[in-house]
Scaffold this motif. Structure first.
Motif, PDB file in Angstrom:
ATOM      1  N   LYS A 145      76.943 -43.272  65.710  1.00 29.49           N
ATOM      2  CA  LYS A 145      76.533 -42.089  64.857  1.00 29.49           C
ATOM      3  C   LYS A 145      75.465 -42.292  63.882  1.00 29.49           C
ATOM      4  CE  LYS A 145      77.011 -37.353  64.476  1.00 29.49           C
ATOM      5  NZ  LYS A 145      76.745 -36.606  65.667  1.00 29.49           N
ATOM      6  N   THR A 146      75.287 -43.468  63.142  1.00 27.62           N
ATOM      7  CA  THR A 146      74.348 -43.728  62.027  1.00 27.62           C
ATOM      8  C   THR A 146      73.239 -43.912  62.733  1.00 27.62           C
ATOM      9  OG1 THR A 146      76.179 -44.770  60.778  1.00 27.62           O
ATOM     10  CG2 THR A 146      73.812 -45.609  60.799  1.00 27.62           C
ATOM     11  N   LEU A 147      73.070 -44.578  63.709  1.00 26.50           N
ATOM     12  CA  LEU A 147      71.523 -44.960  64.588  1.00 26.50           C
ATOM     13  C   LEU A 147      71.362 -43.549  65.271  1.00 26.50           C
ATOM     14  CD1 LEU A 147      72.640 -48.284  66.164  1.00 26.50           C
ATOM     15  CD2 LEU A 147      71.033 -48.122  64.158  1.00 26.50           C
ATOM     16  N   GLU A 148      72.047 -43.028  65.865  1.00 28.77           N
ATOM     17  CA  GLU A 148      71.649 -41.769  66.355  1.00 28.77           C
ATOM     18  C   GLU A 148      70.711 -40.759  65.198  1.00 28.77           C
ATOM     19  OE1 GLU A 148      75.284 -40.272  68.485  1.00 28.77           O
ATOM     20  OE2 GLU A 148      74.907 -41.672  69.946  1.00 28.77           O
ATOM     21  N   ILE A 159      62.465 -45.811  64.490  1.00 27.36           N
ATOM     22  CA  ILE A 159      63.820 -45.606  63.724  1.00 27.36           C
ATOM     23  C   ILE A 159      63.725 -46.136  62.528  1.00 27.36           C
ATOM     24  CG2 ILE A 159      64.916 -47.923  64.734  1.00 27.36           C
ATOM     25  CD1 ILE A 159      67.521 -46.048  65.046  1.00 27.36           C
ATOM     26  N   TYR A 160      64.038 -45.202  61.663  1.00 29.45           N
ATOM     27  CA  TYR A 160      64.065 -45.200  60.138  1.00 29.45           C
ATOM     28  C   TYR A 160      65.495 -45.400  59.689  1.00 29.45           C
ATOM     29  CZ  TYR A 160      63.032 -44.211  55.153  1.00 29.45           C
ATOM     30  OH  TYR A 160      63.038 -44.070  54.008  1.00 29.45           O
ATOM     31  N   ILE A 161      65.737 -46.754  59.030  1.00 34.20           N
ATOM     32  CA  ILE A 161      67.116 -46.830  58.572  1.00 34.20           C
ATOM     33  C   ILE A 161      67.142 -47.030  57.087  1.00 34.20           C
ATOM     34  CG2 ILE A 161      69.326 -48.239  58.762  1.00 34.20           C
ATOM     35  CD1 ILE A 161      68.230 -48.846  61.731  1.00 34.20           C
ATOM     36  N   ASP A 162      67.724 -46.369  56.341  1.00 36.46           N
ATOM     37  CA  ASP A 162      67.809 -46.609  54.670  1.00 36.46           C
ATOM     38  C   ASP A 162      69.159 -47.182  54.535  1.00 36.46           C
ATOM     39  OD1 ASP A 162      67.681 -46.620  51.987  1.00 36.46           O
ATOM     40  OD2 ASP A 162      67.253 -44.414  51.814  1.00 36.46           O
ATOM     41  N   SER A 200      74.568 -43.616  51.858  1.00 32.06           N
ATOM     42  CA  SER A 200      75.757 -44.027  51.956  1.00 32.06           C
ATOM     43  C   SER A 200      76.265 -43.476  53.163  1.00 32.06           C
ATOM     44  CB  SER A 200      76.584 -43.313  50.632  1.00 32.06           C
ATOM     45  OG  SER A 200      76.272 -41.905  50.645  1.00 32.06           O
ATOM     46  N   ARG A 201      75.649 -42.573  53.921  1.00 30.90           N
ATOM     47  CA  ARG A 201      75.962 -42.162  55.213  1.00 30.90           C
ATOM     48  C   ARG A 201      75.859 -43.143  56.395  1.00 30.90           C
ATOM     49  NH1 ARG A 201      72.034 -37.031  55.662  1.00 30.90           N
ATOM     50  NH2 ARG A 201      70.858 -38.452  54.748  1.00 30.90           N
ATOM     51  N   ASN A 202      74.976 -44.034  56.001  1.00 30.18           N
ATOM     52  CA  ASN A 202      74.820 -45.075  57.153  1.00 30.18           C
ATOM     53  C   ASN A 202      75.883 -46.247  57.025  1.00 30.18           C
ATOM     54  OD1 ASN A 202      72.619 -43.552  57.898  1.00 30.18           O
ATOM     55  ND2 ASN A 202      71.077 -44.821  56.523  1.00 30.18           N
ATOM     56  N   ASN A 203      76.441 -46.455  58.217  1.00 31.44           N
ATOM     57  CA  ASN A 203      77.400 -47.495  58.317  1.00 31.44           C
ATOM     58  C   ASN A 203      76.768 -48.895  58.844  1.00 31.44           C
ATOM     59  OD1 ASN A 203      79.415 -49.362  59.751  1.00 31.44           O
ATOM     60  ND2 ASN A 203      80.739 -47.529  59.487  1.00 31.44           N
ATOM     61  N   LEU A 204      76.886 -49.950  57.706  1.00 31.67           N
ATOM     62  CA  LEU A 204      76.158 -51.125  57.851  1.00 31.67           C
ATOM     63  C   LEU A 204      76.823 -52.024  59.004  1.00 31.67           C
ATOM     64  CD1 LEU A 204      74.324 -53.253  56.835  1.00 31.67           C
ATOM     65  CD2 LEU A 204      76.252 -53.954  55.427  1.00 31.67           C
ATOM     66  N   GLU A 205      78.059 -51.884  59.205  1.00 34.37           N
ATOM     67  CA  GLU A 205      78.686 -52.431  60.283  1.00 34.37           C
ATOM     68  C   GLU A 205      78.133 -51.904  61.744  1.00 34.37           C
ATOM     69  OE1 GLU A 205      83.241 -53.587  62.018  1.00 34.37           O
ATOM     70  OE2 GLU A 205      83.005 -52.577  60.125  1.00 34.37           O
ATOM     71  N   GLU A 206      78.210 -50.609  61.876  1.00 30.77           N
ATOM     72  CA  GLU A 206      77.558 -50.088  62.909  1.00 30.77           C
ATOM     73  C   GLU A 206      76.195 -50.568  63.357  1.00 30.77           C
ATOM     74  OE1 GLU A 206      76.020 -45.909  64.740  1.00 30.77           O
ATOM     75  OE2 GLU A 206      77.682 -46.003  63.528  1.00 30.77           O
ATOM     76  N   ILE A 207      75.400 -50.681  62.245  1.00 32.51           N
ATOM     77  CA  ILE A 207      74.015 -50.970  62.526  1.00 32.51           C
ATOM     78  C   ILE A 207      73.871 -52.476  62.794  1.00 32.51           C
ATOM     79  CG2 ILE A 207      71.861 -51.427  61.108  1.00 32.51           C
ATOM     80  CD1 ILE A 207      72.694 -49.141  59.191  1.00 32.51           C
TER      81      ILE A 207
END
Length: 355
Positions: free
Chosen positions: A2-5, A56-59, A63-70
């Motif tokens: 979900k984070t990457l999408e 793809i832009y990842i900040d 806080s919505r972004n899951n580090l483990e998933e990334i």
């Protein structure tokens, strides 16, 4: 995933970018610099050269972004979607970088990686500020606002009554805790002062509970990420250093105690940092550029009759160090001074900064 999408859906094609003197030109680039100097907008400008499906832009601070998933899925996701541009904002190198044609990183922790170009992003200089300032029609108004509210891009077009509040918020955003906030305040309150770290530590220790090691470590971090600058006295490494901030107006935003000369001199310093590698100070001389045999002194309201004794002291130092040229930077005065030995220029800040 979900984070990457969600990160992949972000589109920056409609961002309004105003030109800076620096740009991202290398496919592998690491951006560092103090808070709110415009690192993200340089990235948006770079992304405008690509279609949204290509990047793809990842900040990492979102806080919505899951580090483990990334960490677990990024490499696979890049390959599956044939992504050619990876942007990692606020990256602390928590995981190994995957392969990608273009990798753009912003970070508070400068790091050298083979194949990557490092760029330090400073806040706006006065020339850049004028490009961003669409409210004021004359240079005097622009200078007044630049001096009063500083050089951060986002502050320029804020409502007047919100500018100081936003500057205070930016200081708090940089601080990871109350102790760090007090350290930042102390340093900003002492811009253009000659102070040792021990003096500063002693002052702060009387106010809050803090260890010497923690204070020194924090100051070093702030120096590395260009939030604070420490300027040495030429050829005297053990002398107290002069302190400068990456935004001269922070002092005005945290204190009712006015230090006009200090802020003005800090503003001059910020015009020099991207032009000269080595900047020093001397007795009676704010800035000494040895490679150019140049001395720079800030005297906001210059009057040759009133500062005769000061000039004599400056000339003596110039003679001692074989300095050939003196720039006296003022708020608005423009004056001719003839001298048998030295070239003397008395110039208003806005004229000097644009020359």
């Amino acid at each position: 995933m979900k984070t990457l999408e969600n990160c992949y859906e972000l589109n920056f094609s409609k961002i309004n970018f105003i030109e800076r003197k620096i740009r991202i030109t290398h496919p592998k680039t690491i951006l560092t610099g103090a808070s709110k100097t415009g690192k993200s907008y340089l990235i948006y400008d770079f992304l405008s050269n690509f279609k949204s499906k290509d990047y793809i832009y990842i900040d990492l601070k979102d806080s919505r972004n899951n580090l483990e998933e990334i960490t677990d899925n990024l490499d696979k996701y890049l390959r599956q979607n044939q992504i050619t541009v990876l942007v990692l904002e606020n990256f602390s190198f928590e995981f190994e970088l995957p392969y990608c044609d273009n990798i753009i990183i912003s970070t508070n922790t400068p790091k050298s990686i083979r194949g990557f170009k490092n760029i330090t992003v400073s806040a706006l200089d006065f020339e850049e500020y004028l490009l961003h300032d669409n409210r004021h029609q004359n240079i005097t108004q622009s200078f007044n606002n630049f001096f009063k509210y500083g050089n951060l891009p986002e502050i320029i077009n804020n409502e007047e009554h919100k500018k100081v509040q936003r500057l205070q918020e930016i200081i708090k955003l940089q601080a990871q805790n109350d102790t760090q906030f007090e350290i930042l305040k102390l340093l900003f309150e002492n811009i253009d002062e000659k102070k040792s770290l021990y003096q500063l530590f002693t002052n702060l220790k009387n106010k809050i509970k803090i260890s010497k090691d923690k204070f020194y470590e924090t100051c070093k971090t702030l120096e590395i990420n260009k939030t604070i600058y420490f300027v040495e006295k030429y050829n005297q490494e053990k002398a107290n250093k002069k302190i400068y901030s990456y935004n001269h107006s922070f002092l005005n935003s945290i204190s009712h105690h006015k230090k006009f000369k200090n802020e003005f001199t800090n503003m001059i310093f910020l015009e020099l940092i991207d032009k000269y590698k080595n900047i020093y100070y001397l007795d009676n001389i704010d800035f000494y550029i040895k490679s150019k045999k140049l001395a720079i002194v800030g005297i906001p309201f210059f009057n040759s009759f009133l500062v005769k004794s000061t000039l004599r002291k400056i000339y003596k130092i110039m003679d001692e160090y074989e300095i050939k040229e003196l720039n006296i930077i003022t708020v608005s005065n423009d004056e001719k001074i003839s001298h048998d030995t030295f070239k003397i220029n008395v110039i208003p800040f806005y004229e000097w900064a644009l020359s």
